[in-house]
Motif scaffolding. Sequence first.
Motif, PDB file in Angstrom:
ATOM      1  N   PRO A 240       7.986   2.313  -4.539  1.00  0.00           N
ATOM      2  CA  PRO A 240       7.471   2.576  -3.188  1.00  0.00           C
ATOM      3  C   PRO A 240       6.188   3.416  -3.188  1.00  0.00           C
ATOM      4  O   PRO A 240       5.306   3.213  -2.344  1.00  0.00           O
ATOM      5  CB  PRO A 240       8.618   3.333  -2.515  1.00  0.00           C
ATOM      6  CG  PRO A 240       9.843   2.890  -3.253  1.00  0.00           C
ATOM      7  CD  PRO A 240       9.400   2.733  -4.675  1.00  0.00           C
ATOM      8  N   LEU A 241       6.072   4.349  -4.143  1.00  0.00           N
ATOM      9  CA  LEU A 241       4.870   5.167  -4.235  1.00  0.00           C
ATOM     10  C   LEU A 241       3.679   4.315  -4.630  1.00  0.00           C
ATOM     11  O   LEU A 241       2.601   4.397  -4.022  1.00  0.00           O
ATOM     12  CB  LEU A 241       5.044   6.296  -5.265  1.00  0.00           C
ATOM     13  CG  LEU A 241       5.951   7.462  -4.924  1.00  0.00           C
ATOM     14  CD1 LEU A 241       7.426   7.075  -5.017  1.00  0.00           C
ATOM     15  CD2 LEU A 241       5.678   8.638  -5.857  1.00  0.00           C
ATOM     16  N   MET A 242       3.864   3.482  -5.660  1.00  0.00           N
ATOM     17  CA  MET A 242       2.777   2.648  -6.134  1.00  0.00           C
ATOM     18  C   MET A 242       2.361   1.624  -5.071  1.00  0.00           C
ATOM     19  O   MET A 242       1.181   1.350  -4.876  1.00  0.00           O
ATOM     20  CB  MET A 242       3.194   1.927  -7.416  1.00  0.00           C
ATOM     21  CG  MET A 242       3.557   2.840  -8.585  1.00  0.00           C
ATOM     22  SD  MET A 242       2.220   3.929  -9.124  1.00  0.00           S
ATOM     23  CE  MET A 242       2.736   5.489  -8.377  1.00  0.00           C
ATOM     24  N   GLN A 243       3.352   1.068  -4.365  1.00  0.00           N
ATOM     25  CA  GLN A 243       3.039   0.073  -3.344  1.00  0.00           C
ATOM     26  C   GLN A 243       2.261   0.698  -2.202  1.00  0.00           C
ATOM     27  O   GLN A 243       1.349   0.075  -1.642  1.00  0.00           O
ATOM     28  CB  GLN A 243       4.321  -0.570  -2.817  1.00  0.00           C
ATOM     29  CG  GLN A 243       4.056  -1.743  -1.869  1.00  0.00           C
ATOM     30  CD  GLN A 243       3.226  -2.836  -2.517  1.00  0.00           C
ATOM     31  OE1 GLN A 243       3.559  -3.309  -3.606  1.00  0.00           O
ATOM     32  NE2 GLN A 243       2.146  -3.253  -1.848  1.00  0.00           N
TER      33      GLN A 243
ATOM     34  N   ASN B 100      -1.322  -0.550  -0.840  1.00  0.00           N
ATOM     35  CA  ASN B 100      -1.568  -0.846   0.574  1.00  0.00           C
ATOM     36  C   ASN B 100      -2.813  -0.111   1.062  1.00  0.00           C
ATOM     37  O   ASN B 100      -3.621  -0.663   1.816  1.00  0.00           O
ATOM     38  CB  ASN B 100      -0.366  -0.416   1.416  1.00  0.00           C
ATOM     39  CG  ASN B 100       0.882  -1.251   1.157  1.00  0.00           C
ATOM     40  OD1 ASN B 100       0.797  -2.337   0.592  1.00  0.00           O
ATOM     41  ND2 ASN B 100       2.035  -0.741   1.562  1.00  0.00           N
ATOM     42  N   MET B 101      -2.950   1.143   0.637  1.00  0.00           N
ATOM     43  CA  MET B 101      -4.073   1.960   1.097  1.00  0.00           C
ATOM     44  C   MET B 101      -5.404   1.476   0.533  1.00  0.00           C
ATOM     45  O   MET B 101      -6.461   1.660   1.150  1.00  0.00           O
ATOM     46  CB  MET B 101      -3.850   3.419   0.698  1.00  0.00           C
ATOM     47  CG  MET B 101      -4.858   4.377   1.311  1.00  0.00           C
ATOM     48  SD  MET B 101      -4.622   6.082   0.730  1.00  0.00           S
ATOM     49  CE  MET B 101      -5.186   5.935  -0.969  1.00  0.00           C
ATOM     50  N   ALA B 102      -5.376   0.831  -0.635  1.00  0.00           N
ATOM     51  CA  ALA B 102      -6.613   0.414  -1.298  1.00  0.00           C
ATOM     52  C   ALA B 102      -7.460  -0.500  -0.418  1.00  0.00           C
ATOM     53  O   ALA B 102      -8.688  -0.502  -0.515  1.00  0.00           O
ATOM     54  CB  ALA B 102      -6.293  -0.282  -2.618  1.00  0.00           C
ATOM     55  N   ASN B 103      -6.819  -1.278   0.443  1.00  0.00           N
ATOM     56  CA  ASN B 103      -7.546  -2.214   1.295  1.00  0.00           C
ATOM     57  C   ASN B 103      -7.555  -1.798   2.766  1.00  0.00           C
ATOM     58  O   ASN B 103      -7.909  -2.590   3.630  1.00  0.00           O
ATOM     59  CB  ASN B 103      -6.926  -3.608   1.162  1.00  0.00           C
ATOM     60  CG  ASN B 103      -7.000  -4.137  -0.252  1.00  0.00           C
ATOM     61  OD1 ASN B 103      -8.068  -4.136  -0.865  1.00  0.00           O
ATOM     62  ND2 ASN B 103      -5.873  -4.574  -0.791  1.00  0.00           N
TER      63      ASN B 103
ATOM     64  N   SER C 250     -10.149  -0.954  -4.984  1.00  0.00           N
ATOM     65  CA  SER C 250      -9.651  -2.079  -5.785  1.00  0.00           C
ATOM     66  C   SER C 250     -10.557  -2.343  -6.978  1.00  0.00           C
ATOM     67  O   SER C 250     -10.085  -2.639  -8.085  1.00  0.00           O
ATOM     68  CB  SER C 250      -9.549  -3.334  -4.918  1.00  0.00           C
ATOM     69  OG  SER C 250      -8.584  -3.167  -3.907  1.00  0.00           O
ATOM     70  N   GLU C 251     -11.854  -2.230  -6.764  1.00  0.00           N
ATOM     71  CA  GLU C 251     -12.807  -2.435  -7.872  1.00  0.00           C
ATOM     72  C   GLU C 251     -12.686  -1.328  -8.903  1.00  0.00           C
ATOM     73  O   GLU C 251     -12.836  -1.565 -10.109  1.00  0.00           O
ATOM     74  CB  GLU C 251     -14.225  -2.510  -7.324  1.00  0.00           C
ATOM     75  CG  GLU C 251     -14.501  -3.782  -6.534  1.00  0.00           C
ATOM     76  CD  GLU C 251     -15.820  -3.734  -5.789  1.00  0.00           C
ATOM     77  OE1 GLU C 251     -16.396  -4.819  -5.579  1.00  0.00           O
ATOM     78  OE2 GLU C 251     -16.280  -2.638  -5.426  1.00  0.00           O
ATOM     79  N   MET C 252     -12.406  -0.098  -8.446  1.00  0.00           N
ATOM     80  CA  MET C 252     -12.213   1.011  -9.383  1.00  0.00           C
ATOM     81  C   MET C 252     -11.019   0.743 -10.288  1.00  0.00           C
ATOM     82  O   MET C 252     -11.030   1.049 -11.481  1.00  0.00           O
ATOM     83  CB  MET C 252     -11.990   2.313  -8.617  1.00  0.00           C
ATOM     84  CG  MET C 252     -13.231   2.870  -7.967  1.00  0.00           C
ATOM     85  SD  MET C 252     -12.893   4.426  -7.102  1.00  0.00           S
ATOM     86  CE  MET C 252     -14.526   4.788  -6.450  1.00  0.00           C
ATOM     87  N   ALA C 253      -9.970   0.166  -9.714  1.00  0.00           N
ATOM     88  CA  ALA C 253      -8.756  -0.095 -10.485  1.00  0.00           C
ATOM     89  C   ALA C 253      -9.023  -1.088 -11.613  1.00  0.00           C
ATOM     90  O   ALA C 253      -8.419  -1.001 -12.685  1.00  0.00           O
ATOM     91  CB  ALA C 253      -7.669  -0.622  -9.572  1.00  0.00           C
ATOM     92  N   LYS C 254      -9.941  -2.019 -11.387  1.00  0.00           N
ATOM     93  CA  LYS C 254     -10.232  -3.036 -12.398  1.00  0.00           C
ATOM     94  C   LYS C 254     -10.931  -2.437 -13.613  1.00  0.00           C
ATOM     95  O   LYS C 254     -10.986  -3.058 -14.678  1.00  0.00           O
ATOM     96  CB  LYS C 254     -11.098  -4.141 -11.783  1.00  0.00           C
ATOM     97  CG  LYS C 254     -10.385  -4.942 -10.707  1.00  0.00           C
ATOM     98  CD  LYS C 254     -11.319  -5.959 -10.063  1.00  0.00           C
ATOM     99  CE  LYS C 254     -10.624  -6.701  -8.936  1.00  0.00           C
ATOM    100  NZ  LYS C 254     -11.527  -7.648  -8.245  1.00  0.00           N
ATOM    101  N   MET C 255     -11.465  -1.222 -13.447  1.00  0.00           N
ATOM    102  CA  MET C 255     -12.148  -0.572 -14.562  1.00  0.00           C
ATOM    103  C   MET C 255     -11.143  -0.044 -15.584  1.00  0.00           C
ATOM    104  O   MET C 255     -11.476   0.212 -16.733  1.00  0.00           O
ATOM    105  CB  MET C 255     -13.014   0.577 -14.033  1.00  0.00           C
ATOM    106  CG  MET C 255     -14.128   0.136 -13.115  1.00  0.00           C
ATOM    107  SD  MET C 255     -15.009   1.525 -12.365  1.00  0.00           S
ATOM    108  CE  MET C 255     -15.715   2.294 -13.823  1.00  0.00           C
TER     109      MET C 255
ATOM    110  N   LEU D 190       2.066   3.210   4.582  1.00  0.00           N
ATOM    111  CA  LEU D 190       0.865   3.856   4.063  1.00  0.00           C
ATOM    112  C   LEU D 190       1.143   5.340   3.844  1.00  0.00           C
ATOM    113  O   LEU D 190       1.925   5.949   4.584  1.00  0.00           O
ATOM    114  CB  LEU D 190      -0.295   3.704   5.053  1.00  0.00           C
ATOM    115  CG  LEU D 190      -0.861   2.296   5.241  1.00  0.00           C
ATOM    116  CD1 LEU D 190      -1.772   2.260   6.468  1.00  0.00           C
ATOM    117  CD2 LEU D 190      -1.628   1.859   3.995  1.00  0.00           C
ATOM    118  N   PRO D 191       0.505   5.950   2.846  1.00  0.00           N
ATOM    119  CA  PRO D 191       0.717   7.384   2.628  1.00  0.00           C
ATOM    120  C   PRO D 191       0.147   8.208   3.778  1.00  0.00           C
ATOM    121  O   PRO D 191      -0.925   7.892   4.311  1.00  0.00           O
ATOM    122  CB  PRO D 191      -0.026   7.666   1.320  1.00  0.00           C
ATOM    123  CG  PRO D 191      -1.008   6.556   1.183  1.00  0.00           C
ATOM    124  CD  PRO D 191      -0.387   5.359   1.829  1.00  0.00           C
TER     125      PRO D 191
END
Length: 202
Positions: free
Chosen positions: A30-33, A37-40, A97-102, A156-157
């Motif tokens: 749930p934390l990761m999800q 959710n917040m990323a977008n 989201s782009e940061m995560a791809k790094m 969302l957090p």
Amino acid sequence: MKSRLSSTGLVCLGVALATPALAMDPACQPLMQSQRNMANTPVHITLTETETWSKNLSRAAASIGASGTKKSEEISTGKGVYVRHGEKWIDMQMSFSEMAKMGDPNDPDIKKASEAARCKALPEETVAGLTAAVYQEHNPESGIDTKIWISKSTHLPLKAEITNKAAGAATSSFTVETYDYKNVQAPVGAISMKQMMDEHRH
């Protein structure tokens, strides 16, 4: 005053998005999800960080402005991320989201940290008038513990408290993050990281 950007939120989100789902404690899902959710989702994050240093280092830390409580802000429009540095906003020129791809999900350190995380649900609370599910994450590998409040309606957090003891006995930090999703817009007059670095050279 510190010259580095305060980016606790960016780091935690980047790790959350890059972490392989199958490697983590199911109770942490749930934390990761909520982070995914917040990323977008457009969001304005306010951070208050308090750093504490060991007795031997406290005077030196104070002399360079590396101790005490500092506030910072981050804005994500869903397409771009902006970090406040002093009186200026820095355009990171990429999205969460782009940061995560790094990050490399197969990186041994990331995998080790994700496998070490353990989460548990706490009693529900109310944050800003919204009912929130509350979770506690303990990670002995990274030295970072997180308590997070997640909206039951939006998933969302809403708030997070992060205790960072990664540096061991030398220093630790406690950061409170609050998330606002109303009327989020990119800041006016934001400059690039390169422009900020050029200004510091002059």
